[in-house]
Design a protein around this motif. Structure first.
Motif, mmCIF file in Angstrom:
data_model
loop_
_atom_site.group_PDB
_atom_site.id
_atom_site.type_symbol
_atom_site.label_atom_id
_atom_site.label_comp_id
_atom_site.label_asym_id
_atom_site.label_seq_id
_atom_site.Cartn_x
_atom_site.Cartn_y
_atom_site.Cartn_z
ATOM 1 N N UNK A 285 35.149 51.121 50.229
ATOM 2 C CA UNK A 285 36.047 51.708 51.222
ATOM 3 C C UNK A 285 35.700 53.164 51.561
ATOM 4 N N UNK A 286 35.170 53.908 50.607
ATOM 5 C CA UNK A 286 35.150 55.368 50.720
ATOM 6 C C UNK A 286 34.315 55.900 51.876
ATOM 7 N N UNK B 162 41.326 52.921 64.901
ATOM 8 C CA UNK B 162 42.486 52.244 64.310
ATOM 9 C C UNK B 162 42.106 51.601 62.980
ATOM 10 N N UNK B 163 40.936 50.980 62.957
ATOM 11 C CA UNK B 163 40.457 50.334 61.732
ATOM 12 C C UNK B 163 40.201 51.378 60.641
ATOM 13 N N UNK B 164 39.543 52.484 61.006
ATOM 14 C CA UNK B 164 39.260 53.536 60.029
ATOM 15 C C UNK B 164 40.551 54.152 59.503
ATOM 16 N N UNK B 165 41.524 54.320 60.382
ATOM 17 C CA UNK B 165 42.803 54.888 59.967
ATOM 18 C C UNK B 165 43.551 53.930 59.045
ATOM 19 N N UNK B 166 43.438 52.638 59.321
ATOM 20 C CA UNK B 166 44.123 51.644 58.487
ATOM 21 C C UNK B 166 43.638 51.719 57.046
ATOM 22 N N UNK B 167 42.327 51.876 56.861
ATOM 23 C CA UNK B 167 41.787 51.980 55.507
ATOM 24 C C UNK B 167 42.123 53.339 54.899
ATOM 25 N N UNK B 168 41.998 54.403 55.689
ATOM 26 C CA UNK B 168 42.279 55.743 55.173
ATOM 27 C C UNK B 168 43.728 55.882 54.714
ATOM 28 N N UNK B 169 44.648 55.183 55.390
ATOM 29 C CA UNK B 169 46.069 55.282 55.056
ATOM 30 C C UNK B 169 46.521 54.194 54.098
ATOM 31 N N UNK C 198 43.972 46.752 56.610
ATOM 32 C CA UNK C 198 42.682 47.398 56.462
ATOM 33 C C UNK C 198 42.035 47.087 55.133
ATOM 34 N N UNK C 199 42.801 47.157 54.058
ATOM 35 C CA UNK C 199 42.253 46.927 52.723
ATOM 36 C C UNK C 199 41.889 45.464 52.508
ATOM 37 N N UNK C 200 42.736 44.561 53.008
ATOM 38 C CA UNK C 200 42.495 43.131 52.788
ATOM 39 C C UNK C 200 41.287 42.627 53.564
ATOM 40 N N UNK C 201 40.826 43.380 54.565
ATOM 41 C CA UNK C 201 39.657 42.958 55.341
ATOM 42 C C UNK C 201 38.423 42.819 54.458
ATOM 43 N N UNK C 202 38.405 43.509 53.334
ATOM 44 C CA UNK C 202 37.264 43.461 52.423
ATOM 45 C C UNK C 202 37.277 42.217 51.529
ATOM 46 N N UNK C 203 38.398 41.496 51.498
ATOM 47 C CA UNK C 203 38.524 40.356 50.587
ATOM 48 C C UNK C 203 37.945 39.094 51.205
ATOM 49 N N UNK C 204 37.034 38.455 50.478
ATOM 50 C CA UNK C 204 36.456 37.175 50.905
ATOM 51 C C UNK C 204 36.930 36.095 49.949
ATOM 52 N N UNK C 205 37.859 35.218 50.372
ATOM 53 C CA UNK C 205 38.378 34.176 49.475
ATOM 54 C C UNK C 205 37.254 33.292 48.940
ATOM 55 N N UNK C 206 37.319 33.020 47.636
ATOM 56 C CA UNK C 206 36.314 32.170 47.001
ATOM 57 C C UNK C 206 36.857 30.787 46.670
ATOM 58 N N UNK C 207 38.103 30.748 46.203
ATOM 59 C CA UNK C 207 38.645 29.440 45.829
ATOM 60 C C UNK C 207 40.162 29.501 45.804
ATOM 61 N N UNK C 208 40.760 28.347 45.875
ATOM 62 C CA UNK C 208 42.211 28.246 45.770
ATOM 63 C C UNK C 208 42.552 26.953 45.058
#
Length: 296
Positions: free
Chosen positions: A82-83, A189-196, A201-211
């Motif tokens: 994220x940084x 908007x995307x950069x602000x979502x992660x910065x705040x 914004x944070x969940x965009x980094x998550x790639x589901x593997x299994x359920x």
């Protein structure tokens, strides 16, 4: 690309070794504005044109610093998750504001108004410090005294009184600096979502593997794609090109090395946009806690 641009922008400045500062070319618009400085002096500032040029220089330096840090971070042994986004956001903000303050052809009067308005906003933020930590509590009042030059006051959306017209939003500045309204708005908007720290914004980094159940709880890898990094790098490059391009034109500096660097950057960007590399992900930065992530 980013490091080449920052080096060329820095080298374009004319430095007076005796005074230790960058000076405009003798026949430049910037020098013409400096010659008018006394007409805009007052209790708000004895040298308002000098102050505006100093502010622009600081913004460009901060933008370059962010670009250099971004360029170093994305090739580190562990790709940041994220940084690098808040770094890119800060760089875009500084460059976009420099682009507006250094806009060629607006004249000394408008440049002073824009500069004073940004300083009023700064003084307002400073006034919110705890008592005793604000070294100049009357700064905002003194800056508003510049209405004696014929400016009028206005209160904008943020309830901040400035010299009319109101200050443009930072999103507006980003859109102009990036050169595309939709792209500028989306990226900022995307950069602000992660910065705040907003969830989308944070969940965009998550790639589901299994359920393993019907509930939306999954094991997720946290990854960052090369496409995401590239788009932020391109946005920084465009903001730098537009900000420095206007500033160099205004200051009347030699542009040969700068022009070559911009041409190289545009070729790099054009190659990527016409035929982008596959969007690969860096090795997973980490996985969710044992309980998984709740992804509605």
């Amino acid at each position: 690309m980013l490091k080449t641009l920052t080096a060329a922008g820095y080298a374009a400045g004319r430095v007076d070794e005796e005074r230790g500062r960058q000076l405009p070319a003798p026949d430049s618009a910037a020098m013409s504005e400096l010659d008018q400085q006394s007409a805009f002096a007052g209790v708000w500032d004895e040298n308002p044109i000098d102050t505006a040029q100093t502010h622009i220089g600081l913004l460009l330096t901060a933008g370059e610093d962010a670009m250099e840090t971004f360029a170093t971070a994305i090739v580190a042994d562990r790709t940041p998750l994220y940084s690098y986004i808040p770094i890119a956001r800060a760089g875009m903000e500084c460059l976009a504001l420099a682009h507006w303050l250094a806009e060629p052809g607006i004249g000394a009067r408008e440049r002073v108004r824009r500069s004073i308005n940004e300083r009023i906003a700064s003084a307002y933020e400073q006034s919110r410090l705890p008592a005793g930590l604000n070294p100049e509590p009357g700064r905002k009042r003194r800056l508003l005294a510049a209405e004696s030059l014929g400016f009028s006051r206005t209160t904008g959306k943020g309830k901040l009184t400035v010299l009319a017209p109101d200050r443009p939003s930072i999103t507006h500045h980003i859109q102009r600096a990036v050169g595309n309204d939709q792209l500028g708005k989306v990226l900022y908007s995307y950069a602000s979502a992660i910065s705040h720290g907003t969830i989308w914004g944070l969940a965009e980094r998550a790639e589901p593997l299994s359920s393993n159940s019907s509930a939306p709880v999954v094991t997720a890898a946290l990854t960052v794609s090369s496409t995401n990094i590239a788009m932020m790098a391109i946005a920084l490059a465009y903001a730098h090109i537009h900000a420095y391009g206007g500033y160099i034109q205004h200051m009347g500096w030699d542009t040969h090395a700068w022009t070559d660097a911009v041409a190289g950057a545009q070729r790099t960007i054009g190659t990527y946009l016409d035929d982008p590399a596959p969007s690969t992900s860096a090795p997973p930065w980490g996985t969710a806690t044992p309980g998984g992530l709740w992804l509605p």
